[in-house]
Design an enzyme around this catalytic site. Structure first.
Site, PDB file in Angstrom:
ATOM      1  CE  LYS A   1     -13.883   5.676   1.022  1.00  9.07           C
ATOM      2  NZ  LYS A   1     -12.882   5.805   2.096  1.00  9.07           N
TER       3      LYS A   1
ATOM      4  CE  LYS B   1      -2.763  10.810   2.997  1.00  3.88           C
ATOM      5  NZ  LYS B   1      -3.469   9.916   2.061  1.00  3.88           N
TER       6      LYS B   1
ATOM      7  CG  HIS C   1      -1.975  -1.017   1.216  1.00 12.42           C
ATOM      8  ND1 HIS C   1      -3.247  -0.817   0.730  1.00 12.42           N
ATOM      9  CD2 HIS C   1      -1.942  -2.298   1.642  1.00 12.42           C
ATOM     10  CE1 HIS C   1      -3.952  -1.919   0.868  1.00 12.42           C
ATOM     11  NE2 HIS C   1      -3.180  -2.850   1.411  1.00 12.42           N
TER      12      HIS C   1
ATOM     13  CB  THR D   1     -10.306   4.793  -1.183  1.00 12.74           C
ATOM     14  OG1 THR D   1      -9.876   5.148   0.131  1.00 12.74           O
ATOM     15  CG2 THR D   1      -9.558   3.566  -1.642  1.00 12.74           C
TER      16      THR D   1
ATOM     17  CE  LYS E   1      -6.870  13.733   0.085  1.00 10.92           C
ATOM     18  NZ  LYS E   1      -7.107  12.484  -0.614  1.00 10.92           N
ATOM     19  NE  ARG E   2      -4.123  10.055   9.889  1.00  5.98           N
ATOM     20  CZ  ARG E   2      -3.728   9.170  10.807  1.00  5.98           C
ATOM     21  NH1 ARG E   2      -4.445   8.094  11.042  1.00  5.98           N
ATOM     22  NH2 ARG E   2      -2.650   9.384  11.524  1.00  5.98           N
TER      23      ARG E   2
HETATM   24  C1  26Q Z   1       3.467   0.688  10.327  1.00 10.39           C
HETATM   25  C2  26Q Z   1       4.399   0.403  11.299  1.00 10.39           C
HETATM   26  C3  26Q Z   1       4.180   0.761  12.620  1.00 10.39           C
HETATM   27  C4  26Q Z   1       2.998   1.395  12.961  1.00 10.39           C
HETATM   28  C5  26Q Z   1       2.068   1.669  12.000  1.00 10.39           C
HETATM   29  C6  26Q Z   1       2.294   1.323  10.674  1.00 10.39           C
HETATM   30  C7  26Q Z   1       1.303   1.651   9.642  1.00 10.39           C
HETATM   31  C8  26Q Z   1      -0.055   1.605   9.889  1.00 10.39           C
HETATM   32  C9  26Q Z   1      -0.966   1.952   8.919  1.00 10.39           C
HETATM   33  C10 26Q Z   1       1.718   2.028   8.373  1.00 10.39           C
HETATM   34  C11 26Q Z   1       0.796   2.363   7.395  1.00 10.39           C
HETATM   35  C12 26Q Z   1      -0.572   2.324   7.659  1.00 10.39           C
HETATM   36  C13 26Q Z   1      -1.579   2.686   6.672  1.00 10.39           C
HETATM   37  C14 26Q Z   1      -1.346   2.937   5.409  1.00 10.39           C
HETATM   38  C15 26Q Z   1      -2.417   3.345   4.486  1.00 10.39           C
HETATM   39  O1  26Q Z   1      -3.531   3.617   4.896  1.00 10.39           O
HETATM   40  N1  26Q Z   1      -2.130   3.413   3.178  1.00 10.39           N
HETATM   41  C16 26Q Z   1      -3.139   3.817   2.205  1.00 10.39           C
HETATM   42  O2  26Q Z   1      -3.763   2.639   1.734  1.00 10.39           O
HETATM   43  C17 26Q Z   1      -4.865   2.974   0.917  1.00 10.39           C
HETATM   44  C18 26Q Z   1      -5.571   1.682   0.555  1.00 10.39           C
HETATM   45  O3  26Q Z   1      -4.831   0.965  -0.369  1.00 10.39           O
HETATM   46  C19 26Q Z   1      -4.427   3.746  -0.305  1.00 10.39           C
HETATM   47  O4  26Q Z   1      -5.575   4.158  -1.002  1.00 10.39           O
HETATM   48  C20 26Q Z   1      -3.606   4.972   0.098  1.00 10.39           C
HETATM   49  O5  26Q Z   1      -3.064   5.586  -1.048  1.00 10.39           O
HETATM   50  C21 26Q Z   1      -2.507   4.566   1.050  1.00 10.39           C
HETATM   51  O6  26Q Z   1      -1.834   5.715   1.531  1.00 10.39           O
END
Ligand code: 26Q
Length: 828
Positions: A674, A568, A371, A670, A562-563
């Site tokens: 929406k 972004k 991702h 995404t 978004k975040r």
């Molecule tokens: C990793 C290590 C330690 C703690 C937390 C994490 C961690 C947690 C969540 C790293 C990344 C995430 C989330 C990533 C994320 O949401 N990525 C998004 O995924 C979406 C679905 O595929 C995409 O549409 C987005 O582009 C992407 O940023």
């Protein structure tokens, strides 16, 4: 047999009947028997719980029937492994899937209970950070709706993503106590438990049969307990299972410690076990050093795999050799990738399979979705920590790596660099385990989440793996569930669509194409615009209630939710706002198009620059909103605590959707889908899924701007000097100066300097390089907005052409290309 018992049959009627009478009876029964309340003294929580249990009574039937069906069928089951699920509120969604919203509303009305207040009251399980967690929830919805037998495995965090408050413009994090008043949708399974080992050491020995064996002598054990939530399919009479694990102490009291009088020592073990699933990690923290995060991941994968094996071996005649025929496991990013060595451990050490058999089962079962391309977001576990917590897995990872690199060396005899890139172990600096490499080696399929992202994976991050195994790679463009994001969130638009073309679109989103001929029908355009205006008024009411800001629903609603992250580029949006403000102040605009700029999103608690961007937005908002020279033409507002529940008022109210990440950084995105489904036009870069949305809706119905990926790379290659951009563009310079000099911070010229300095000195996300192009695209937005019929026509076309972005399509793609599974009829 149960149904023949008259007592059960009568009982079942009240609990499953869909008539008003049965619903009301069951609601009052639940209020009495579960909440111990009578209506006169019940509070909103009592009513909410009673209603939710009434709905749950009606869905259990589907759920249990599906479970029996799936157990008895030979069909392959999808197991989705994800550390995050952002389900959103359940009540409205479940009622919609059951098709009983109208009856329930009526029943509540007749009982004098305010149904909308109950929806508003419901807390949401925010067990995710953002896109990745919400994608998992959309996938669960589509899997159930498409009648694919599936189990979602994950972690039931006691505290999900923090609740965001804004105090004096700053983000303040509050703990998310989503379980405080009870969760009626889950069922605790006290008998589905697995004890999970941590720490200690291994012993290698030869057993009585002369076999080489390894045993792991752990230092600690923690128990994982299953909590199940049903995931209903949309009007198909079946349901899947979301099984989330909670860590508990194996023994609540360490009796040995207790007996020698160490009462507190005994309780300490209970606490140290239970802490494991307490809290969701935010996505900014580097994994390194986060032992708790590693134990979360291991607890989740160990319990999930052992649960799958337990279920599989219940079927007579099944052995571990058919495990990969029974299950397809999708790894949602690297967070659950420990499942690979864990399955190897189970097969080798617990079940004595030979290595090659175990490895074949493992690689046939797993597939991996990446991702993100951001280098700082790749998961790396320092080897000393890894070895200390999971000594057996460290050995297995080394063995996997040894065998893998031997194969690589045979194929590329003199490619030392290649071997070191492919290795599961990063040898630069502190040695660490590369989870993405582990996931690639242990999976038979690897995918990205948009066409561009998959292409970039092949070209950069996973290039060496692509070279080695091109056949493993494919693209699976993300999608979102139209049930929640169109039907549930935007009832008025859904009704308008259904009135004009029937409701087949709720099952097949491609049907929305039938709206196209209506796009030029002026009566339909007016109805469409009226729905949008009402949705904007609905959002405006909430904004006035929460922040006192009054928004005019006739203005253009420009939405950026978004975040918060530098890539972004919320700050690019701010630069446009500030430039617009300056033009208005200087009287340069003759006929301004009034606009509301709305932002929403959470910043990771440790990401200081992202938090400063939130403060900047709020500071700019404060100055603009109270300046009579400009506030007849523009307003800015921050919508606090953006989450699935808040989103339902936001997506339907958008005229313009901001998707402005620097090309090459947003894997998919995404939110764009929406918003477009709800008739927003996008202003967007050529990044992630933006490109595919543009291709579907047509480039005339999309405001595209900025550099593409190749241009970004070319500029970086020749040397990017952000100050050159400022030299070339006086409007940009003025906007930056105004921010830097304290105009929006009461004269405090230090406050936003970290932001402006980083833009001027590094600008890693090329905000300044895309500024001019963005401003031009925004001028095109204003121009189109002056022609409201044209705007509405394009809005209709956007909705009409979003069929591809249903997660049903995405799931069908996974089913066909990766999982090799097909629907199983359960029957209503
Ligand atoms: C990793 C290590 C330690 C703690 C937390 C994490 C961690 C947690 C969540 C790293 C990344 C995430 C989330 C990533 C994320 O949401 N990525 C998004 O995924 C979406 C679905 O595929 C995409 O549409 C987005 O582009 C992407 O940023």
């Amino acid at each position: 047999m149960l149904n023949t018992c008259p007592m059960v049959a009568e009982h079942t009627d009240v609990r499953t009947g869909l008539g008003l009478k049965e619903i009301k009876r069951d609601f009052l029964d639940n209020l009495f028997y579960l909440q111990a309340r009578f209506p006169e003294v019940a509070n909103i929580n009592d009513f909410y719980q009673a209603l939710s249990y009434t709905v749950r009574d009606r869905l259990l039937e589907h759920w249990v029937r599906s479970a029996r069906m799936f157990k008895n069928t030979a069909a392959r089951t999808v197991c989705y492994f994800s550390a995050e699920y952002m389900l959103g509120p359940q009540l409205g969604a479940n009622l919609m899937s059951l098709g009983i919203t109208a009856q329930v509303r009526q029943a509540m009305r007749e009982l004098g209970v305010d149904y909308d207040a109950l929806l508003e009251y419901e807390p949401e399980p925010g067990l995710g950070n953002g896109g990745l967690g919400r994608l998992a929830a959309c996938f669960m919805d589509s899997l159930a709706t498409l009648r694919i037998p599936a189990i979602g495995y994950g972690i039931r965090y006691e505290f999900g993503i923090f609740r965001q408050e804004i105090h004096e413009g700053w983000q303040v994090e509050c703990s998310d106590r989503w379980l405080a008043n009870g969760n009626p949708w889950e069922i605790r399974r006290p008998t589905i438990i697995f004890d999970v080992n941590f720490g200690g050491h291994t012993e290698h020995y030869t057993d009585d049969d002369g076999r080489y064996r390894v045993r792991w002598l752990p230092a600690q054990q923690v128990r994982g307990v299953a909590y199940d939530t049903p995931i209903l399919g949309y009007r198909v009479g079946s349901a899947n299972l979301l099984r989330l694990w909670v860590a508990e102490a194996v023994e609540s009291f360490d009796l040995a410690a207790f007996n020698i009088g160490d009462y507190y020592g005994a309780v300490a073990d209970k606490i140290s076990s239970e802490v494991i699933t307490k809290v969701l990690y935010p996505n900014d923290e580097p994994a390194a050093g986060k032992a708790l995060r590693l134990s979360q991941q291991y607890l989740m994968v160990s319990c999930s795999l052992r649960d799958m094996i337990r279920i599989h071996l219940q079927v007579p005649g099944k052995t571990l050799h058919d495990l990969d025929e029974k299950y397809a496991v999708q790894l949602n990013d690297t967070h659950p990738a420990l499942a690979i060595p864990e399955l190897m451990r189970i097969l080798l050490d617990d079940h004595l399979l030979p290595w090659d058999d175990a490895w074949e089962i493992t690689t046939k079962m797993f597939s991996f979705t990446n991702h993100t391309l951001l280098p700082e977001a790749q998961e790396l576990w320092p080897l000393p920590l890894f070895r200390k917590m999971l000594p057996r897995h460290a050995e297995l990872v080394f063995e996997i790596n040894y065998r893998f690199l031997n194969d690589v060396r045979l194929r590329y005899p003199s490619a030392h660099d290649r071997v070191s890139h492919l290795s599961l172990i990063d040898e630069y600096g502190e040695k660490s385990l590369r989870m993405a490499n582990l996931a690639c080696v242990g999976s038979h399929a690897i995918n990205g989440v948009s066409a561009l992202h998959t292409d970039l994976l092949k070209r950069s991050l996973l290039h060496d793996f692509y070279d080695l195994w091109p056949e493993k790679f494919s693209n699976k463009t993300n999608g979102v569930t139209p049930r929640r994001f169109l039907q549930l969130d935007n009832p008025a638009l859904s009704q308008l669509i259904t009135d004009n073309m029937g409701d087949e679109w709720t099952r097949n989103l491609d049907e929305l194409r039938k709206l196209e001929p209506l796009a030029t029908d002026s009566a339909f355009q007016q109805e469409w615009a009226a729905v949008k205006r009402n949705n904007k008024a609905r959002l405006a009411d909430r904004v006035r209630r929460d922040s006192g800001i009054i928004l005019d629903p006739d203005w253009l609603f420009d939405i950026h939710v978004k975040r918060i992250h530098e890539y972004k580029r919320q700050h690019l949006n701010v630069l446009h706002i500030v430039s617009r403000y300056l033009s208005l102040k200087q009287g340069k605009v003759t006929d301004p198009v009034p606009r509301v700029f709305l932002f929403g999103g959470k910043a990771a608690p440790g990401y200081h620059k992202a938090k400063l961007i939130i403060k900047l937005i709020n500071s700019v908002a404060e100055v603009i909103n109270r300046d009579p020279d400009v506030n007849q033409y523009m307003h800015v507002a921050y919508l606090p605590n953006f989450c699935v529940k808040e989103a339902q008022f936001i997506y339907p109210a958008a005229d313009l959707s901001e998707q402005i990440s620097v090309a090459g950084k947003e894997a998919s995105g995404t939110g764009i889908m929406k918003l477009a489904m709800n008739g927003a036009l996008t202003i967007g870069t050529r990044d992630g899924a933006n490109l595919e949305v543009r291709d579907e809706v047509g480039k005339d119905n999309f405001f595209q701007f900025g550099m593409d990926v190749d241009e970004v790379h070319a500029l970086l290659g020749k040397g990017y000097h952000p100050r050159d951009m400022v030299e070339l563009n006086s409007a940009l310079r003025s906007a930056l100066d105004l921010i830097a000099n304290g105009h929006f911070s009461g004269g405090n010229s230090g406050l936003f300097r970290p932001l402006t300095d980083s833009l001027l000195n590094h600008d890693s996300f090329m905000v300044l390089a895309d500024y001019a192009s963005y401003i031009e695209a925004q001028a095109d937005v204003d121009k189109l907005r002056r022609n409201s019929a044209e705007w509405t026509r394009k809005s209709i076309l956007n909705t009409a052409r979003t069929g591809k972005f249903s997660s049903d399509r995405t799931i069908r793609d996974y089913c066909q290309d990766i999982w090799q599974v097909s629907p199983v009829e359960v029957g209503i």
